[in-house]
Design an enzyme around this catalytic site. Structure first.
Site, short mmCIF file in Angstrom:
data_model
loop_
_atom_site.label_atom_id
_atom_site.label_comp_id
_atom_site.label_asym_id
_atom_site.label_seq_id
_atom_site.Cartn_x
_atom_site.Cartn_y
_atom_site.Cartn_z
CD GLU A 64 -5.96 5.02 -0.78
OE1 GLU A 64 -5.88 4.97 0.46
OE2 GLU A 64 -7.05 5.03 -1.38
CE1 TYR B 280 -3.58 2.72 1.06
CE2 TYR B 280 -1.72 3.60 2.27
CZ TYR B 280 -2.98 3.75 1.74
OH TYR B 280 -3.63 4.95 1.88
#
Length: 397
Positions: A206, A118
């Site tokens: 993101e 992530y």
């Protein structure tokens, strides 16, 4: 302004970020054509059909499917297009899928097992610095990681005067367990997404997941980018990326009238001038037992037409049971606001919900007289506390 995945990946690739290749489609037929083109360009043997909506958790709602044949691409595209996709981020009403992304399969076998990470970049308002957050727990909602295993989230703050430094990229790469050529791959990836973040005036980038492929490549499998609306004047091509179908219809209508409007889930419509006063007004409504239905700032240059547009937008929300108009006349004159309220009231007609008006400042007396002489069923207030309490009383009746 939020971007779709295919738009976000396109932006990232312009800054050298490796992405899982894909082609947007709006019909099952064009999805098959996209799959053929992808197979020709990348050699992929599988395809991923991904719903394009401004919400996460698409896979949980059935919006992400793997297709093994071209016939499978057609059938899965047909099933996803036009569906009301419900995910943890859409709410129970879901979102209509109008576009899909046909993406290559990047989870192919090789020397190593593919590994998901992530990564995100945003502004840490508490420090005034951009922050890069990374985790070895890719493919999982970062909120869940933060709640259960916060030690697995690595954070790196960027000094505004120095910018992103090479040692910080290496530090992140090592924190994620990268070795060998993966380190340089990850460093290039981090530099690319940070360059995109700054150059595009993004408020959020993101990537979840960032994938280390079986042959050591680092690439973006998914991507979410949020652009700062206040910086649009620097990017003439960005407004065309806007998808109004993904936005609340009332917010879209408000933007066309240059109104700052955000829909909330309460029952008291608010019309205020100035963001600070709007926040204070909503707080007072809550303290008095009501619930704000919106944030609406008519701004300092509001005209009669602007006020009428705001009034109409508030009344289109079926949840609104009362309206509080709170204007402090500084740049905008109270008589102008009063004229807009009267005009909107008369033009719309048959307004049945109670309206409480508080006008203070420039031409406040003139504004009050305009409303009093109009014959409208409007309650006046002087103090903000009194106005909020009268709204609460109106809701009880």
């Amino acid at each position: 302004m939020n971007l779709h995945e295919y738009q976000a990946k396109s932006l990232l690739s312009q800054y050298g970020v490796k992405i899982a290749q894909g082609i947007m489609a709006e019909t099952p037929e064009s999805a098959v054509s996209a799959a053929k083109e992808l197979q020709k360009n990348t050699g992929t043997r599988l395809w991923v059909v991904k719903a394009q909506i401004h919400a996460g958790g698409r896979g949980k709602g059935g919006g992400v499917k793997v297709a093994k044949t071209l016939e499978d691409v057609f059938e899965k595209s047909k099933a996803i297009l036009g569906m009301k996709l419900v995910s943890p981020q859409t709410g129970p009403e879901g979102k209509l899928v109008r576009k899909i992304l046909i993406a290559e399969d990047v989870y192919y076998p090789g020397e190593k097992e593919p590994k998901e990470f992530y990564m995100s970049i945003l502004l840490d308002r508490s420090t005034g610095k951009n922050i890069i957050m990374a985790s070895t727990e890719g493919g999982v909602e970062i909120e869940a990681v933060a709640a259960k295993t916060p030690e697995k989230i690595f954070k790196e703050w960027i000094e505004p005067s120095a910018g992103l430094r090479a040692f910080q990229c290496r530090k992140i790469a090592f924190s994620l367990g990268c070795t060998g050529k993966e380190v340089n791959e990850m460093i290039s990836f981090i530099k690319g997404i940070y360059q995109c973040y700054e150059a595009c005036d993004a408020s959020l980038v993101e990537i979840n997941p960032v994938l280390r492929t079986s042959d050591g490549q680092i690439l973006a499998v998914d991507a979410k980018i949020k652009l700062d609306d206040n910086a649009m004047f620097r990017h003439n091509d960005f407004p065309e990326l806007r998808d109004i179908h993904e936005e609340d219809p009332l917010e879209v209508e408000a933007s066309l009238s240059n109104l700052n409007y955000i829909k909330l889930d309460g029952n008291v419509g608010c019309m205020v001038n100035g963001a600070g006063l709007a926040m204070a007004t909503m707080d007072m409504i809550k303290l008095a037992g009501g619930h704000p239905a919106n944030f609406l700032d008519v701004g300092g240059s509001a005209s009669v037409e602007t006020v009428e547009a705001g009034f109409r937008i508030i009344l289109k929300d079926p949840n609104v049971k009362a309206i509080l108009i709170n204007i402090f006349g500084g740049i905008v004159r109270c008589d102008r606001v009063a004229g807009g309220v009267v005009q909107a009231y008369k033009n719309i007609g048959n307004v049945k919900i109670p309206i409480i008006v508080r006008l203070q400042g420039t031409n406040a007396e003139m504004g009050a007289k305009i409303i009093e002489d109009s014959g409208l069923k409007v309650t006046s207030a002087i103090l903000l506390k009194d106005a909020a309490e009268r709204v609460a009383d109106a809701l009880k009746n």
